[in-house]
Design a protein around this motif. Structure first.
Motif, PDB file in Angstrom:
ATOM      1  N   SER A 174     -58.322  25.405  58.648  1.00 35.37           N
ATOM      2  CA  SER A 174     -59.788  24.771  58.955  1.00 35.37           C
ATOM      3  C   SER A 174     -60.527  25.279  57.832  1.00 35.37           C
ATOM      4  O   SER A 174     -60.278  26.287  57.295  1.00 35.37           O
ATOM      5  CB  SER A 174     -60.399  25.545  60.317  1.00 35.37           C
ATOM      6  OG  SER A 174     -59.984  24.928  61.463  1.00 35.37           O
ATOM      7  N   LEU A 175     -61.596  24.430  57.400  1.00 44.53           N
ATOM      8  CA  LEU A 175     -62.451  24.871  56.288  1.00 44.53           C
ATOM      9  C   LEU A 175     -63.272  25.965  56.627  1.00 44.53           C
ATOM     10  O   LEU A 175     -63.775  25.908  57.908  1.00 44.53           O
ATOM     11  CB  LEU A 175     -63.285  23.600  55.985  1.00 44.53           C
ATOM     12  CG  LEU A 175     -62.620  22.234  55.207  1.00 44.53           C
ATOM     13  CD1 LEU A 175     -63.500  21.201  55.055  1.00 44.53           C
ATOM     14  CD2 LEU A 175     -62.172  22.948  54.030  1.00 44.53           C
ATOM     15  N   LEU A 176     -63.509  26.837  55.533  1.00 47.30           N
ATOM     16  CA  LEU A 176     -64.461  27.998  55.803  1.00 47.30           C
ATOM     17  C   LEU A 176     -65.724  27.882  55.346  1.00 47.30           C
ATOM     18  O   LEU A 176     -65.945  27.057  54.453  1.00 47.30           O
ATOM     19  CB  LEU A 176     -63.763  29.056  54.984  1.00 47.30           C
ATOM     20  CG  LEU A 176     -62.228  29.912  55.712  1.00 47.30           C
ATOM     21  CD1 LEU A 176     -61.839  30.640  54.812  1.00 47.30           C
ATOM     22  CD2 LEU A 176     -62.691  30.372  56.912  1.00 47.30           C
ATOM     23  N   PRO A 177     -66.852  28.325  55.897  1.00 45.84           N
ATOM     24  CA  PRO A 177     -68.150  28.181  55.436  1.00 45.84           C
ATOM     25  C   PRO A 177     -68.380  28.761  54.207  1.00 45.84           C
ATOM     26  O   PRO A 177     -67.548  29.552  53.632  1.00 45.84           O
ATOM     27  CB  PRO A 177     -69.011  29.161  56.420  1.00 45.84           C
ATOM     28  CG  PRO A 177     -67.862  29.982  57.066  1.00 45.84           C
ATOM     29  CD  PRO A 177     -66.817  29.394  56.981  1.00 45.84           C
ATOM     30  N   ASP A 178     -69.394  28.593  53.397  1.00 44.32           N
ATOM     31  CA  ASP A 178     -69.709  28.928  51.858  1.00 44.32           C
ATOM     32  C   ASP A 178     -70.260  30.420  51.998  1.00 44.32           C
ATOM     33  O   ASP A 178     -70.718  31.117  52.310  1.00 44.32           O
ATOM     34  CB  ASP A 178     -70.426  27.982  51.167  1.00 44.32           C
ATOM     35  CG  ASP A 178     -69.818  26.745  50.808  1.00 44.32           C
ATOM     36  OD1 ASP A 178     -68.602  26.801  50.703  1.00 44.32           O
ATOM     37  OD2 ASP A 178     -70.396  25.933  50.630  1.00 44.32           O
ATOM     38  N   ALA A 233     -67.281  38.762  49.853  1.00 43.67           N
ATOM     39  CA  ALA A 233     -67.064  39.283  51.238  1.00 43.67           C
ATOM     40  C   ALA A 233     -65.905  38.420  51.993  1.00 43.67           C
ATOM     41  O   ALA A 233     -65.851  37.168  51.672  1.00 43.67           O
ATOM     42  CB  ALA A 233     -68.376  39.399  52.062  1.00 43.67           C
ATOM     43  N   GLU A 234     -65.700  38.959  53.051  1.00 40.22           N
ATOM     44  CA  GLU A 234     -64.664  38.266  53.843  1.00 40.22           C
ATOM     45  C   GLU A 234     -65.487  37.073  54.482  1.00 40.22           C
ATOM     46  O   GLU A 234     -66.596  37.293  54.833  1.00 40.22           O
ATOM     47  CB  GLU A 234     -64.235  39.100  55.079  1.00 40.22           C
ATOM     48  CG  GLU A 234     -62.895  39.808  54.650  1.00 40.22           C
ATOM     49  CD  GLU A 234     -62.342  40.659  55.842  1.00 40.22           C
ATOM     50  OE1 GLU A 234     -63.008  40.764  56.894  1.00 40.22           O
ATOM     51  OE2 GLU A 234     -61.389  41.075  55.629  1.00 40.22           O
ATOM     52  N   LYS A 235     -64.797  36.146  54.795  1.00 31.66           N
ATOM     53  CA  LYS A 235     -65.394  34.910  55.618  1.00 31.66           C
ATOM     54  C   LYS A 235     -64.395  35.098  57.038  1.00 31.66           C
ATOM     55  O   LYS A 235     -63.105  35.006  57.151  1.00 31.66           O
ATOM     56  CB  LYS A 235     -64.877  33.444  55.030  1.00 31.66           C
ATOM     57  CG  LYS A 235     -65.808  33.600  53.551  1.00 31.66           C
ATOM     58  CD  LYS A 235     -65.426  32.023  52.866  1.00 31.66           C
ATOM     59  CE  LYS A 235     -65.931  31.994  51.570  1.00 31.66           C
ATOM     60  NZ  LYS A 235     -65.767  30.797  50.836  1.00 31.66           N
TER      61      LYS A 235
END
Length: 102
Positions: free
Chosen positions: A98-102, A75-77
């Motif tokens: 920026s870092l994306l959540p898992d 799914a999209e983040k």
């Protein structure tokens, strides 16, 4: 050498070779240039084939390919920093980095 996969396109064959290579399984693409012979040779003989060099790694390669070929897109983040939508396989936001959540 053992054939482990028949790919629909040369790009798909290269992705499979890259996946196997990342695990140390040496493989090669046969029929890489056979697409131009379609119509002169049967369709199934012109498709790119992936062959592993070491016969003893055939089973391991097939197991890897079962998982690799059945991966569904995630799914999209949504970036917590800028709110941008990113594909599910991205680790960082394409917009702000920026870092994306898992």
């Amino acid at each position: 050498m053992k054939r482990v996969h028949i790919a629909p396109t040369l790009l798909d064959a290269q992705l499979v070779v890259d996946a196997l290579s990342s695990l140390g399984i040496v493989s090669h693409i046969f029929n890489a240039n056979a697409a131009g012979a379609l119509g002169e040779v049967p369709f199934l003989q012109a498709q790119p084939e992936v062959w592993v060099e070491d016969d003893t790694r055939e089973c391991q390669a097939r197991e890897v390919l079962v998982d690799f070929l059945n991966v569904k897109p995630s799914a999209e983040k949504i970036c917590p920093h800028c709110g941008e939508h990113n594909p599910g396989n991205f680790l960082s936001c394409w917009q702000c980095g920026s870092l994306l959540p898992d």
